[in-house]
Motif scaffolding. Structure first.
Motif, PDB file in Angstrom:
ATOM      1  N   ALA A 193       0.811  -1.221   0.000  1.00 48.22           N
ATOM      2  CA  ALA A 193       0.000   0.000   0.000  1.00 48.22           C
ATOM      3  C   ALA A 193       0.843   1.269   0.000  1.00 48.22           C
ATOM      4  O   ALA A 193       0.460   2.275  -0.607  1.00 48.22           O
ATOM      5  N   ASN A 216      -0.227  -3.833   7.961  1.00 48.21           N
ATOM      6  CA  ASN A 216      -1.242  -3.202   7.127  1.00 48.21           C
ATOM      7  C   ASN A 216      -2.388  -4.156   6.788  1.00 48.21           C
ATOM      8  O   ASN A 216      -3.023  -4.709   7.679  1.00 48.21           O
ATOM      9  N   ALA A 217      -2.653  -4.389   5.494  1.00 49.58           N
ATOM     10  CA  ALA A 217      -3.817  -5.176   5.081  1.00 49.58           C
ATOM     11  C   ALA A 217      -3.599  -6.678   5.183  1.00 49.58           C
ATOM     12  O   ALA A 217      -4.544  -7.454   5.008  1.00 49.58           O
ATOM     13  N   PHE A 218      -2.388  -7.097   5.475  1.00 48.61           N
ATOM     14  CA  PHE A 218      -2.106  -8.528   5.542  1.00 48.61           C
ATOM     15  C   PHE A 218      -2.587  -9.110   6.871  1.00 48.61           C
ATOM     16  O   PHE A 218      -2.684  -8.402   7.875  1.00 48.61           O
ATOM     17  N   THR A 267      -9.584  -5.950  10.605  1.00 47.16           N
ATOM     18  CA  THR A 267      -9.455  -5.254   9.321  1.00 47.16           C
ATOM     19  C   THR A 267      -9.779  -6.239   8.201  1.00 47.16           C
ATOM     20  O   THR A 267      -9.634  -7.454   8.366  1.00 47.16           O
ATOM     21  N   PRO A 289      -9.136  -6.494   3.751  1.00 49.96           N
ATOM     22  CA  PRO A 289      -8.467  -5.849   2.615  1.00 49.96           C
ATOM     23  C   PRO A 289      -9.471  -5.463   1.532  1.00 49.96           C
ATOM     24  O   PRO A 289     -10.172  -6.316   0.983  1.00 49.96           O
ATOM     25  N   TYR A 313      -9.842  -3.586  -2.134  1.00 43.02           N
ATOM     26  CA  TYR A 313      -9.000  -3.212  -3.273  1.00 43.02           C
ATOM     27  C   TYR A 313      -9.470  -1.916  -3.921  1.00 43.02           C
ATOM     28  O   TYR A 313     -10.649  -1.721  -4.195  1.00 43.02           O
ATOM     29  N   TYR A 330     -14.126  -5.826  -2.285  1.00 44.90           N
ATOM     30  CA  TYR A 330     -13.749  -6.834  -1.286  1.00 44.90           C
ATOM     31  C   TYR A 330     -13.950  -8.217  -1.893  1.00 44.90           C
ATOM     32  O   TYR A 330     -15.014  -8.526  -2.441  1.00 44.90           O
ATOM     33  N   VAL A 381      -5.436 -11.318   0.277  1.00 48.24           N
ATOM     34  CA  VAL A 381      -4.580 -10.366  -0.423  1.00 48.24           C
ATOM     35  C   VAL A 381      -3.784 -11.170  -1.440  1.00 48.24           C
ATOM     36  O   VAL A 381      -3.010 -12.048  -1.081  1.00 48.24           O
ATOM     37  N   ALA A 439      -4.421  -3.326  -2.027  1.00 47.00           N
ATOM     38  CA  ALA A 439      -5.306  -3.549  -0.884  1.00 47.00           C
ATOM     39  C   ALA A 439      -5.169  -2.441   0.149  1.00 47.00           C
ATOM     40  O   ALA A 439      -4.064  -2.008   0.480  1.00 47.00           O
ATOM     41  N   ASP A 465      -6.245  -1.472   4.134  1.00 48.89           N
ATOM     42  CA  ASP A 465      -6.652  -2.132   5.386  1.00 48.89           C
ATOM     43  C   ASP A 465      -7.809  -1.347   6.011  1.00 48.89           C
ATOM     44  O   ASP A 465      -7.623  -0.339   6.662  1.00 48.89           O
ATOM     45  N   SER A 473     -13.319   3.282   1.925  1.00 47.00           N
ATOM     46  CA  SER A 473     -11.980   3.123   1.348  1.00 47.00           C
ATOM     47  C   SER A 473     -11.291   4.465   1.291  1.00 47.00           C
ATOM     48  O   SER A 473     -11.872   5.484   1.605  1.00 47.00           O
TER      49      SER A 473
END
Length: 467
Positions: free
Chosen positions: A88, A248-250, A261, A263, A265, A317, A323, A360, A362, A467
């Motif tokens: 990101a 983050n988004a992972f 959270t 992810p 896109y 989503y 991800v 992605a 978060d 987002s």
């Protein structure tokens, strides 16, 4: 159902197809600095450190720098699963905003009693980012030009009327788009930056301060060992006194926060550089960032070499919260963005896009970051920036260091910092809820902004999807 301006004034498909032909599916920012990138070796064998940081994006890099500034003798090791800034932090629009609450409206709804303090701390954070850039000679195309918030539908124009209101003639004198009905210019709260340059420069500063960086070192094990924490990667093992998770988004390495959270896109286009004649046709002398007021909103900005980045609208989503690189390519979203671009700037017909990409975000249920301690205070974690992390990650880095050091500060006393938002529900409930919310937001955009019962209920509960 009424049409929005991007449907009423849609360009011809041939124009869209020609503009996208030849574009490459990867972030422009990374391509632009590929010749400047240095590699860092993976972690191999056993090592120890005072502070381990997992994640080499903005949050991880800011944490590393601030940790060394606070205590130069502290050893700091940063572990990145791929390359610094590849996710990101290297895919965003480059809007570095003062807000740490995902906008004033979200903050007022959730923490009205401390909004003045949140606003002040956000501005202080942006000021300190600017000061850091100057102090270390960071070259990241920093321009504190502010943001134009524009109305593109009549109901949005009505919402904007008040202090700072600019009518159609005034707003189009700043940036000439036939879609602009009015706007406001928030001059001090946003800077434009080049994310790729900022990532590499923060890594440079961190190394100069003594931080050890290891790429290709994804952490697979996080395990408490008495007063310390063990982190394992594919080729090595790190023993740390304290750990910051900046993933983050992972999926979080802390199981309890896996569903705090999801992810989402987001997709972006970047044009080729505009000619002098093309730039003159739209104006943009003050080089502000732009955001429209729809639920499904667009954001756009101009770069140092006069390209236009145009992104947003779709927020996608995928079932299971995965991800995956395969989601970076989404032709329907790129086609829609290109169509909306030429509705916004019909005078730029014939301009081509050089890059298209996705990434992605978060997203949390409160639309902004939350902060947590785990493993007896040895591990600190922040996530959920929901698309506004370029500036807010530095604030978060300070919060996490305060928490690890047990400090009582104006940051840690904030209710916004002390509260943890509710998680998203497990699948398939999250997927169903997100799709229903997206449908409702689209309906609202097509119905003069009127929110249905589902959205009003979610607003009342302080829940949502953004987002």
């Amino acid at each position: 159902m009424p049409q929005i301006v991007f449907e009423r004034e849609a360009p011809q498909q041939a124009l869209i197809d020609a503009a996208l032909a030849g574009s490459v599916n990867r972030p422009f920012w990374g391509d632009d600095v590929a010749h400047l990138r240095r590699s860092f070796p993976p972690l191999q064998g056993k090592a120890s450190t005072d502070l381990a940081i997992v994640g080499g994006g903005f949050l991880g890099l800011w944490t590393a720098i601030l940790a060394k500034e606070r205590n130069p003798s502290r050893s700091v090791t940063l572990l990145e699963g791929r390359q610094v800034g590849w996710a990101a932090s290297g895919r965003n629009g480059g809007f570095c905003e003062a807000s740490i609450t995902h906008g004033e409206e979200n903050g007022e709804q959730r923490w009205p009693e401390e909004m003045a303090e949140l606003h002040a701390q956000g501005l202080q954070n942006l000021d300190e980012i600017e000061a850091t850039i100057r102090r270390y000679g960071i070259d990241c195309d920093f321009e504190r030009t502010g943001v134009l918030v524009v109305a593109v539908e009549p109901y949005q124009d009505e919402q904007l009327r008040g202090e700072g209101y600019m009518d159609a003639a005034q707003i189009r004198a700043e940036l000439d788009s036939p879609t602009f009905l009015s706007g406001i210019w928030e001059k001090d709260t946003t800077a434009m930056i080049h994310p790729g340059k900022l990532v590499l420069e923060l890594a440079r500063v961190a190394v100069e301060l003594g931080v050890q960086i290891h790429e290709q070192s994804a952490v697979t094990v996080l395990q408490s060992r008495g007063s310390r924490v063990r982190l394992a990667t594919g080729q090595g093992e790190l023993d740390a006194a304290r750990v910051v998770l900046a993933t983050n988004a992972f999926p979080s390495l802390l199981k309890r926060y896996r569903w705090h959270t999801i992810p989402v896109y987001d997709y972006v286009l970047m044009t080729e550089p505009l000619s002098d004649e093309q730039l003159a046709s739209i104006g943009w002398q003050h080089r502000q960032g732009i955001a429209d007021m729809a639920n499904q909103f667009h954001y756009y900005r101009i770069t140092r070499d006069n390209r236009i980045l145009f992104g947003g609208y779709d927020a996608v989503y995928n079932f299971g919260g995965k991800v995956d690189d395969v989601y970076d390519e989404r032709p329907a979203s790129f086609t829609r963005l290109a169509s909306h671009f030429f509705t916004t700037f019909p005078q730029l017909a014939g301009l081509r896009f050089s890059h298209r990409w996705g990434g992605a975000i978060d997203t949390s249920t409160r639309f902004c970051a939350f902060f947590a301690l785990a493993r007896g205070g040895k591990v600190a974690y922040a996530a959920g920036f929901t698309g506004l992390g370029v500036g807010a990650t530095r604030f978060a880095a300070n919060v996490l260091l305060d928490k690890l050091e047990g400090l009582d500060t104006p940051r840690t006393r904030l209710r916004m910092v002390r509260e943890i938002p509710p998680p998203f529900p497990p699948e398939p409930l999250t997927y169903v809820a997100v799709q229903a919310t997206r449908w409702s937001l689209n309906q609202a955009d097509h119905n003069h902004g009127k929110r249905n019962l589902m959205l009003r209920t979610m607003d009342a509960l302080g829940l949502g999807f953004d987002s």
